[in-house]
Structures are given as structure tokens and as C-alpha cells.
Enzyme design. Structure first.
Site, short mmCIF file in Angstrom:
data_model
loop_
_atom_site.label_atom_id
_atom_site.label_comp_id
_atom_site.label_asym_id
_atom_site.label_seq_id
_atom_site.Cartn_x
_atom_site.Cartn_y
_atom_site.Cartn_z
CE LYS A 75 -0.55 9.34 -3.14
NZ LYS A 75 -0.35 8.01 -3.79
CB SER A 150 3.60 7.78 -4.00
OG SER A 150 2.30 7.39 -4.39
CB SER A 174 1.35 4.40 -4.21
OG SER A 174 2.56 4.73 -4.83
N1 GLN Z 1 6.56 3.24 -6.53
C1 GLN Z 1 5.91 3.08 -7.78
C2 GLN Z 1 6.32 4.19 -8.71
O1 GLN Z 1 7.18 4.90 -8.36
C3 GLN Z 1 4.42 3.05 -7.60
C4 GLN Z 1 3.85 4.38 -7.34
C5 GLN Z 1 2.36 4.35 -7.17
O2 GLN Z 1 1.75 3.31 -6.94
N2 GLN Z 1 1.77 5.52 -7.31
O3 GLN Z 1 5.80 4.36 -9.76
#
Ligand code: GLN
Length: 489
Positions: A75, A150, A174
Site C-alpha cells: 500500500k 482504503s 481498511s
Molecule cells: N474508512 C475508515 C475511514 O475512512 C477507515 C479507514 C482506515 O482504516 N484507514 O477512516
């Protein structure tokens, strides 16, 4: 087996072939590179790849190691020395990492070859990769839909056989949510199990790196490589090494699996409900005891998360100021103008929204009302889990309340998007581990067939148990064997 068939292998299968010298790391990289060239123009999983760097590493790869010669996608918020690390943000558009994150050092020590940086929501803020300033990643099961986020690029890469395995980061879901939406396996380790050194901080008390893989065994193999204390990360735990594969193959007879009554809530897609219910029945048929439990405080988890995560993000992102890293505006009038315009130009709308929210909840006068209240409720949520794990060995829930949605469908409504994490956020707040794995397919009204993910939550440091339970499920259902139509050649 022809070179074209190589990308469909699992990590364990590929490593066995490499070890037997039936294929060389160079041939593997070449085959993977061709697969990516063939499908990534449609999927959009990768932001950058450096084949020459990977081939150089391949020359030195020791195929006798556990991940020897296996390429792993990373990532793009995790530093790999010499490679870009954009966090999918314009503010880091021209940034190259000067050092390896500890997870990269550990993967390399296990013989893996970091290959390719994958797309994400800007600074990992989002659930669809639509917040990436470098384009959306699409779901290999239906290219009109998102791959989740994400870590959507990492998930789509693995699902589309453009990667054997990948690293993601999970602050509120994410790793698990994109794994669920693309039909693969994703684990959020216990807070402290894996070092955060060299991972771009979003919300430091919640962030954990986790693997995305094609099956549970590969997840366990990756965890063996990634886990362990690190003097560079004071929140990492210094524990004796765990073999995460040791319990694979042990059955689940007599284990107590909890279902929380709070999890049958409105807003969960009926197909998701149907499949998770079927999974619970399946566990019962495997001899597990199903126990109804209650997690009353988790109702507040999403609200608490959006106070704490934004507060921490506003502090963490202060370092992106146009001086030390990344984008700097042209011809600033003075220092303040330089800060203001660099940040205004560099950050996208969701990141700005979070910085503003986080700054607000930390500001004097509101701190007690929001930030300290949220901290207290976080502790109550943690205690809910401690209490429930006295009654059960693991909890079962959906990973995401909905299957993959169409690109553009939730983008205009941040609250709707935030609710996509309703089942994943509690594990981050409590610091426990959670695994997502495929549990079947939802048929949508417009004829799409989309993977659905099952979440198993475990007590802190009980990853090996979750993997045991997940493996028993996977081996007796075979859902993980199904590949997206894109993968058929
Ligand atoms: N979707 C969640 C957010 O927008 C979690 C994101 C993540 O785990 N990095 O914060």
C-alpha cells in the site's frame, strides 16, 4: 503450468515451486508484470511499479526462506526505500521514501520481494479509494464498482491475480472491508502486534498494518513474517514469536462463537444477512457452540471513531507543511502564506474535512465535550469486548453491511460512507484482532454477483485462533476458490 498460470497461485503454492526450483523469482516477476499489464488498465490497483528494482532483488532472493522469492504488493502509505510513497495525495506527489518501514525490512528478511505500490484513499481516509487523488481502483468482480478502501488497490491486486499477497493498513477497517468487497482474506492484527514504523501515520492509536491474501494459510504465513516488537515503535509489543500456522487444521468442535445481538441492525443488506446467517449455521454444523452476546457500547463506535481518528489525524498531518515534505506552493508571500497555500493545494477535500473536524474536537472549549468523552466511551467499548471474550472464543459478524457499491454512489454522502465501517471500527477502538474472509456471493437486483465477507473478531493476541477458525470455515466451504471473471483467461 505455463508462465501465464503463475499469477493465480497462492503464496504457499508459489513458494513451494520456487523452493523446488521449478520456477525462478525472475520468471515469477516477469509473469506477474505481464498479468498487471494485461488487467491493471481496467482495475487500477497500482500507482507505481519498479520492475528493475524487483528484478535486482530477485537475483539475491533466498528461495529457502518462508517467503523466499515471493513478490508482495505494498500500500502506498508504507515506505519502501527509493520508491515513491504518495499516500495517494498531491502533497506527497513527488516524495520518495528514504528508508524501509519495519514491515518491509521484515518481509525482505523472510525473502519476499516488495513489488509495486498500490492505490488507497488519500492518507487512508475513506472506504472506496474514491478519495485517492490519483484515480479510483475498480472491483475485479464488477468493474463499475469500487474495491472498497482504503486499501482498495492492495485488495483488487490480490483478487485480480495481480499480486500474490499485499500489505494494507487498517485504522477503522481498511484491510478488512476491501478484502470483503473483493472476495479475499484480510487481517487486522492486535494493536502492537505489527510495527508501525515507516507507515504514514493516520490515527496512531488505531493504525495497524495487515496482510491481504488469497486464503487463510497465506495470511498466517504473512503474519509470521510481519509480527514482532520493534525498538523504533514504542507501541509495538515485544513477545516471543508466534507460529500463526500452528493451529491451522485443528477443528472448531467445542469452540464458543458469539453473535452480538447489536449486529442484527437495520441498514444491513438482506443478502449480507442471509450469508452471515448461513455461515453461523455452518459453524454450528462443524461443532461450534453458538452463543448470543451483547456489546451495548458498540452503538457509539462510529461516532467515537470520527472524533478520535480525526483528532489524531489533525495532529499527524501537521507535518505536511510544504517545507519538510512534498508539495510546496510557488512564490509564497511569507511563511504563513507558504503553509496555507501548500496545504490548500496539496490536500484533497476528505482530508481537509478530517483536519477541520479533528482540530475542532481538540480546540479548547470543545475538548471535554468531544475528545475526552470519546476516550471514555472507547474504554467502555474495550471493556464490552473483554467481558464478552470471557464467554466466547471469537465473535462472528458481517465485515461490511453492504457488498461493493457502484463508483460514485456513496461519494456525495460522507455519513453514508462512514457507516460502511460500522462492523470494523470497534476492533480498532478495542485494539483486538479481526479477520475477514469470503462467505459467499450476493446476487444484486441488476444481475451482479458480488463477494461478501465474514468477520471473525478475537481477543487481543489471539490471531492464531482466528486463523484456525477461518481455516476450518474456508476449507469446508471453498468460497475462497472462486475467482472473478476477469481472472479467467
Ligand atoms: N474508512 C475508515 C475511514 O475512512 C477507515 C479507514 C482506515 O482504516 N484507514 O477512516
Amino acid at each position: 503450468m505455463t508462465p501465464r498460470d503463475l499469477p493465480a497461485l497462492t503464496v504457499a503454492e508459489l513458494q513451494a515451486m520456487l523452493r523446488r526450483r521449478e520456477v525462478s523469482p525472475r520468471e515469477v516477476l516477469t509473469a506477474l508484470h505481464e498479468r498487471i499489464a494485461e488487467v491493471d488498465p481496467r482495475v487500477g490497483a497500482y500507482l507505481s511499479r519498479d520492475l528493475r528494482d524487483a528484478l535486482r532483488r530477485a537475483e539475491r532472493a533466498d528461495v529457502s526462506l518462508s517467503l523466499g522469492g515471493v513478490p508482495v504488493a505494498i500500500k502506498d502509505n508504507i515506505n519502501v526505500a527509493g520508491q515513491p510513497c504518495t499516500c495517494a495525495s498531491k502533497i506527497l506527489g513527488n516524495y520518495r521514501a528514504t528508508y524501509d518501514a519495519t514491515v518491509i525490512t521484515k518481509l525482505v528478511a523472510a525473502g519476499a520481494i516488495p513489488f509495486g505500490k498500490t492505490n488507497l484513499d488519500e492518507f487512508a481516509m475513506g472506504s472506496s479509494t474514491e478519495n485517492s487523488s490519483l484515480g479510483t481502483t475498480f472491483n475485479p468482480w464488477d468493474l463499475q464498482r469500487v474495491a472498497g478502501g482504503s486499501s482498495g488497490g492492495s485488495a483488487a491486486a490480490v483478487a485480480a491475480d495481480e499480486a500474490f499477497a499485499a500489505l494494507g493498513s487498517d485504522t477503522g477497517g481498511s484491510v478488512r472491508q476491501p478484502a470483503a468487497l473483493t472476495g479475499i482474506v484480510g487481517l487486522k492484527p492486535t494493536y502492537g502486534r505489527v510495527s508501525r514504523f515507516g507507515v504514514t501515520a493516520f490515527a496512531s492509536s488505531l493504525d495497524q498494518v495487515g496482510p491481504l491474501t488469497k486464503n487463510v494459510r497465506d495470511c498466517a504465513l504473512m503474519m509470521n513474517a510481519l509480527s514482532g516488537g520493534d525498538v523504533q515503535d514504542s507501541t509495538s509489543l515485544h513477545l516471543p514469536a508466534t507460529d500463526h500456522t500452528a493451529q491451522l487444521g485443528h477443528d472448531v468442535r467445542g469452540l464458543r462463537l458469539g453473535i452480538a445481538k447489536e449486529h442484527s441492525r437495520p441498514g444491513v443488506d438482506p443478502e449480507v444477512q442471509r450469508l452471515v446467517r448461513a455461515a453461523v449455521d455452518h459453524f454450528a454444523s462443524l461443532g461450534a457452540e453458538i452463543v448470543e452476546v451483547s456489546l451495548p457500547q458498540t452503538e457509539y463506535a462510529v461516532a467515537v471513531y470520527y472524533v478520535l481518528a480525526t483528532a489524531e489525524a489533525s495532529a499527524n498531518l501537521a507535518r505536511f507543511d510544504g517545507i519538510r515534505y512534498g508539495h510546496r506552493t510557488g512564490n509564497p508571500r511569507d511563511l504563513l502564506d507558504l503553509y496555507q497555500r501548500s496545504r490548500a493545494e496539496g490536500f484533497g477535500p476528505e482530508v481537509k474535512r478530517r483536519i477541520i473536524l479533528g482540530t475542532y474536537v481538540l480546540s479548547s472549549g470543545y475538548y471535554d465535550a468531544y475528545y475526552s468523552t470519546a476516550l471514555k466511551i472507547r474504554e467502555l467499548i474495550r471493556r464490552d469486548f473483554v467481558r464478552v471474550f470471557e464467554q466466547v472464543d471469537a465473535l462472528i459478524s458481517p465485515t461490511s453491511p453492504i457488498p461493493a457499491f457502484k463508483a460514485g454512489d456513496l461519494g456525495s454522502d460522507p455519513l453514508q460512507m462512514y457507516l460502511a465501517d460500522i462492523f470494523t471500527i470497534p476492533a480498532n477502538l478495542a485494539g483486538i484482532c479481526a479477520l475477514s474472509l469470503p462467505c459467499g456471493f450476493a446476487e444484486t437486483s441488476d444481475g451482479a454477483r458480488l463477494p461478501v465477507g465474514l468477520q471473525l473478531l478475537g481477543r487481543a493476541l489471539d490471531e492464531a485462533r482466528l486463523l484456525q477458525i477461518g481455516y476450518a470455515y474456508e476449507q469446508s466451504t471453498g468460497w475462497h476458490m472462486q475467482r472473478p471473471p476477469l481472472a479467467h483467461r
